[in-house]
Design an enzyme around this catalytic site. Structure first.
Site, PDB file in Angstrom:
ATOM      1  N   TYR A 149      -7.360  26.739  68.060  1.00 21.97           N
ATOM      2  CA  TYR A 149      -8.776  26.626  67.678  1.00 21.97           C
ATOM      3  C   TYR A 149      -9.312  25.206  67.866  1.00 21.97           C
ATOM      4  O   TYR A 149     -10.527  24.983  67.809  1.00 21.97           O
ATOM      5  CB  TYR A 149      -9.000  27.044  66.217  1.00 21.97           C
ATOM      6  CG  TYR A 149      -8.516  28.434  65.844  1.00 21.97           C
ATOM      7  CD1 TYR A 149      -8.153  29.360  66.815  1.00 21.97           C
ATOM      8  CD2 TYR A 149      -8.441  28.822  64.517  1.00 21.97           C
ATOM      9  CE1 TYR A 149      -7.688  30.621  66.461  1.00 21.97           C
ATOM     10  CE2 TYR A 149      -7.992  30.087  64.156  1.00 21.97           C
ATOM     11  CZ  TYR A 149      -7.614  30.975  65.140  1.00 21.97           C
ATOM     12  OH  TYR A 149      -7.158  32.229  64.782  1.00 21.97           O
ATOM     13  N   ASP A 186      -7.512  29.544  57.208  1.00 24.72           N
ATOM     14  CA  ASP A 186      -6.732  29.944  58.386  1.00 24.72           C
ATOM     15  C   ASP A 186      -7.209  29.165  59.608  1.00 24.72           C
ATOM     16  O   ASP A 186      -8.372  29.256  60.001  1.00 24.72           O
ATOM     17  CB  ASP A 186      -6.923  31.442  58.639  1.00 24.72           C
ATOM     18  CG  ASP A 186      -6.082  31.938  59.800  1.00 24.72           C
ATOM     19  OD1 ASP A 186      -4.878  32.190  59.594  1.00 24.72           O
ATOM     20  OD2 ASP A 186      -6.619  32.061  60.916  1.00 24.72           O
ATOM     21  N   HIS A 240       1.634  32.552  67.160  1.00 20.38           N
ATOM     22  CA  HIS A 240       0.277  33.103  67.339  1.00 20.38           C
ATOM     23  C   HIS A 240       0.238  34.407  68.147  1.00 20.38           C
ATOM     24  O   HIS A 240      -0.539  35.313  67.848  1.00 20.38           O
ATOM     25  CB  HIS A 240      -0.590  32.051  68.034  1.00 20.38           C
ATOM     26  CG  HIS A 240      -2.056  32.204  67.789  1.00 20.38           C
ATOM     27  ND1 HIS A 240      -2.898  31.135  67.662  1.00 20.38           N
ATOM     28  CD2 HIS A 240      -2.859  33.299  67.642  1.00 20.38           C
ATOM     29  CE1 HIS A 240      -4.129  31.558  67.451  1.00 20.38           C
ATOM     30  NE2 HIS A 240      -4.130  32.873  67.441  1.00 20.38           N
ATOM     31  N   LYS A 252      -0.920  27.939  63.309  1.00 19.67           N
ATOM     32  CA  LYS A 252      -0.142  28.803  64.220  1.00 19.67           C
ATOM     33  C   LYS A 252       0.288  28.017  65.456  1.00 19.67           C
ATOM     34  O   LYS A 252      -0.480  27.165  65.931  1.00 19.67           O
ATOM     35  CB  LYS A 252      -1.001  29.992  64.684  1.00 19.67           C
ATOM     36  CG  LYS A 252      -1.742  30.692  63.570  1.00 19.67           C
ATOM     37  CD  LYS A 252      -2.592  31.851  64.050  1.00 19.67           C
ATOM     38  CE  LYS A 252      -3.521  32.326  62.934  1.00 19.67           C
ATOM     39  NZ  LYS A 252      -4.851  31.697  62.947  1.00 19.67           N
TER      40      LYS A 252
HETATM   41  N1  LIG Z   1      -4.259  35.538  64.927  1.00 16.61           N
HETATM   42  C1  LIG Z   1      -5.155  35.806  65.849  1.00 16.61           C
HETATM   43  O1  LIG Z   1      -4.839  36.105  66.997  1.00 16.61           O
HETATM   44  C2  LIG Z   1      -6.598  35.717  65.475  1.00 16.61           C
HETATM   45  C3  LIG Z   1      -7.576  36.155  66.370  1.00 16.61           C
HETATM   46  C4  LIG Z   1      -8.921  36.081  65.986  1.00 16.61           C
HETATM   47  C5  LIG Z   1      -9.241  35.603  64.737  1.00 16.61           C
HETATM   48  N2  LIG Z   1      -8.267  35.157  63.874  1.00 16.61           N
HETATM   49  C6  LIG Z   1      -8.583  34.612  62.521  1.00 16.61           C
HETATM   50  O2  LIG Z   1      -9.351  35.587  61.807  1.00 16.61           O
HETATM   51  C7  LIG Z   1     -10.607  35.007  61.415  1.00 16.61           C
HETATM   52  C8  LIG Z   1     -11.700  36.073  61.367  1.00 16.61           C
HETATM   53  O3  LIG Z   1     -11.839  36.714  62.604  1.00 16.61           O
HETATM   54  P1  LIG Z   1     -13.101  36.509  63.567  1.00 16.61           P
HETATM   55  O4  LIG Z   1     -13.683  35.173  63.338  1.00 16.61           O
HETATM   56  O5  LIG Z   1     -12.652  36.862  64.919  1.00 16.61           O
HETATM   57  O6  LIG Z   1     -14.079  37.673  63.176  1.00 16.61           O
HETATM   58  P2  LIG Z   1     -14.823  38.252  61.862  1.00 16.61           P
HETATM   59  O7  LIG Z   1     -14.511  37.435  60.676  1.00 16.61           O
HETATM   60  O8  LIG Z   1     -14.526  39.701  61.856  1.00 16.61           O
HETATM   61  O9  LIG Z   1     -16.351  38.106  62.272  1.00 16.61           O
HETATM   62  C9  LIG Z   1     -16.957  36.876  62.416  1.00 16.61           C
HETATM   63  C10 LIG Z   1     -18.354  37.129  62.977  1.00 16.61           C
HETATM   64  O10 LIG Z   1     -19.115  37.900  62.062  1.00 16.61           O
HETATM   65  C11 LIG Z   1     -20.256  37.138  61.625  1.00 16.61           C
HETATM   66  N3  LIG Z   1     -20.370  37.351  60.174  1.00 16.61           N
HETATM   67  C12 LIG Z   1     -19.521  36.915  59.215  1.00 16.61           C
HETATM   68  N4  LIG Z   1     -19.910  37.320  58.002  1.00 16.61           N
HETATM   69  C13 LIG Z   1     -21.034  38.029  58.182  1.00 16.61           C
HETATM   70  C14 LIG Z   1     -21.906  38.690  57.292  1.00 16.61           C
HETATM   71  N5  LIG Z   1     -21.674  38.738  55.981  1.00 16.61           N
HETATM   72  N6  LIG Z   1     -22.994  39.336  57.824  1.00 16.61           N
HETATM   73  C15 LIG Z   1     -23.220  39.312  59.144  1.00 16.61           C
HETATM   74  N7  LIG Z   1     -22.429  38.685  60.038  1.00 16.61           N
HETATM   75  C16 LIG Z   1     -21.331  38.047  59.562  1.00 16.61           C
HETATM   76  C17 LIG Z   1     -19.968  35.697  61.977  1.00 16.61           C
HETATM   77  O11 LIG Z   1     -21.166  35.031  62.338  1.00 16.61           O
HETATM   78  P3  LIG Z   1     -21.648  33.653  61.613  1.00 16.61           P
HETATM   79  O12 LIG Z   1     -20.507  32.679  61.689  1.00 16.61           O
HETATM   80  O13 LIG Z   1     -22.809  33.265  62.446  1.00 16.61           O
HETATM   81  O14 LIG Z   1     -22.004  34.043  60.207  1.00 16.61           O
HETATM   82  C18 LIG Z   1     -19.096  35.846  63.219  1.00 16.61           C
HETATM   83  O15 LIG Z   1     -19.888  36.037  64.374  1.00 16.61           O
HETATM   84  C19 LIG Z   1     -10.826  33.935  62.500  1.00 16.61           C
HETATM   85  O16 LIG Z   1     -11.822  33.024  62.162  1.00 16.61           O
HETATM   86  C20 LIG Z   1      -9.438  33.353  62.603  1.00 16.61           C
HETATM   87  O17 LIG Z   1      -9.166  32.486  61.522  1.00 16.61           O
HETATM   88  C21 LIG Z   1      -6.955  35.226  64.228  1.00 16.61           C
END
Ligand SMILES: NC(=O)c1ccc[n+]([C@@H]2O[C@H](COP(=O)([O-])OP(=O)(O)OC[C@H]3O[C@@H](n4cnc5c(N)ncnc54)[C@H](OP(=O)(O)O)[C@@H]3O)[C@@H](O)[C@H]2O)c1
Length: 293
Positions: free
Chosen positions: A62, A57, A120, A87
């Site tokens: 980004y 994704d 998005h 997106k």
């Molecule tokens: N459509 C939208 O508006 C939108 C908005 C936000 C995100 N997204 C998409 O959704 C994806 C995921 O969301 P997100 O990146 O916001 O948040 P997330 O996946 O909920 O959390 C990521 C955070 O958690 C940490 N983490 C990941 N796995 C872990 C584990 N097993 N143990 C401890 N910490 C862990 C990561 O740190 P480290 O990297 O240091 O491990 C990072 O700081 C994004 O990357 C993006 O592709 C879409």
């Protein structure tokens, strides 16, 4: 199979696919790339693919689509074996700009099609008091044409709530996917019910609450009972709600951990405990009122 079809209850299974209404299979969990720069993204995407992820994704916003494309090339996988999503950002709204945005993303990724393309963030009544619905419909017309032209294999939206979905549901082709913030404490019940009713696959962004949930004592108790981590419980929660989790980590050991979620199942009671978190970890922003540039 983990299926998002209307009215179906998800059965526990080792198969890692959801279905979208155009009958495409979507691998789960997806690997998220928000907040990683191009060079790190290149390595992380290759690592994720090596670990078994088959769904990446990204988004124009980004600014790492080149890195995603390079990571895909670095892996030995065939194009058709990876599900790639991007997106259109808010600076590209309306028919012509959405079409241009898709072309820009394809060029940066070095691909000739996307598996899924999303709007998005919705145009909302704060930014466009009188015309938000028409603005979204105009953008959506471009999505329909991109789909018909074969530049994208599936089309959807992100962060659209029911009022914002309604105008699109009157169009020739309706959204197949809605990617929303979704994690324990934030499940948008009205949007969840709406998407389930209309057969729209829900994808969870921030399934770990971007790390906010990882100290929660109730989740810790559930995790300990399964010899799993809180992150794995959160990912499993999304899967069992029939929601496709997109999870980001730039650490290989966490990427591996986040993919290792198919050998346990949360009980109905544990799901109920987590359901009752609603409001405990509220959404980071509200699509009805937030204007993102
Ligand atoms: N459509 C939208 O508006 C939108 C908005 C936000 C995100 N997204 C998409 O959704 C994806 C995921 O969301 P997100 O990146 O916001 O948040 P997330 O996946 O909920 O959390 C990521 C955070 O958690 C940490 N983490 C990941 N796995 C872990 C584990 N097993 N143990 C401890 N910490 C862990 C990561 O740190 P480290 O990297 O240091 O491990 C990072 O700081 C994004 O990357 C993006 O592709 C879409």
């Amino acid at each position: 199979m983990l299926s998002a079809r209307k009215g179906e209850k998800m059965a526990y299974s080792n198969e890692k696919y959801f279905m979208i209404s155009n009958r495409d299979k979507v691998p789960a969990p997806g690997y998220g790339t928000y907040l990683i720069d191009n060079e790190t993204t290149r390595k992380a995407v290759k690592e994720a693919l090596d670990l078994g992820y088959r769904h990446i994704d990204t988004a124009a916003f980004y600014q790492n689509e080149e890195g995603v494309g390079q990571g895909l090339k670095d892996s030995a996988l065939r194009r058709e074996d990876v599900f790639v999503v991007s997106k259109a950002w808010n600076d590209h709204r309306g028919y012509d700009k959405v079409k241009q945005a898709c072309q820009n993303s394809l060029e940066k990724l070095g691909l000739d099609y996307l598996d899924l393309y999303l709007l998005h963030w919705p145009a909302n009544a704060v930014e466009y008091p009188d015309t938000w619905s028409e603005v979204n419909q105009d953008s959506w017309r471009a999505m329909i044409d991109l789909y018909k032209e074969g530049k994208v294999k599936a089309i959807g939206v992100s962060n659209f709530l029911p009022d914002q979905l309604d105008p699109l549901m009157k169009m020739e082709i309706v959204p197949m996917v809605n990617q929303i913030e979704f994690h324990p404490g934030c499940t948008w019940p009205d949007t969840y019910a709406y998407c389930k009713k209309h057969g729209i696959l829900i994808e969870a962004w921030s399934p770990l609450g971007r790390g906010r949930l990882l100290q929660d004592p109730d989740l810790m108790a559930i995790a300990l009972g399964h010899h799993k981590s809180i992150a794995q419980v959160c990912i499993r929660y999304a899967l069992q709600k029939n929601v496709l989790p997109l999870v980001k980590s730039s650490h290989p050991e966490r990427m591996r951990e986040n993919f290792d979620v198919f050998d346990f199942e949360l009980s109905d009671h544990e799901m109920e405990i987590i359901d009752n978190f609603e409001g405990k970890y509220p959404a980071s922003r509200d699509p009805r009122t937030t204007v993102l540039k």
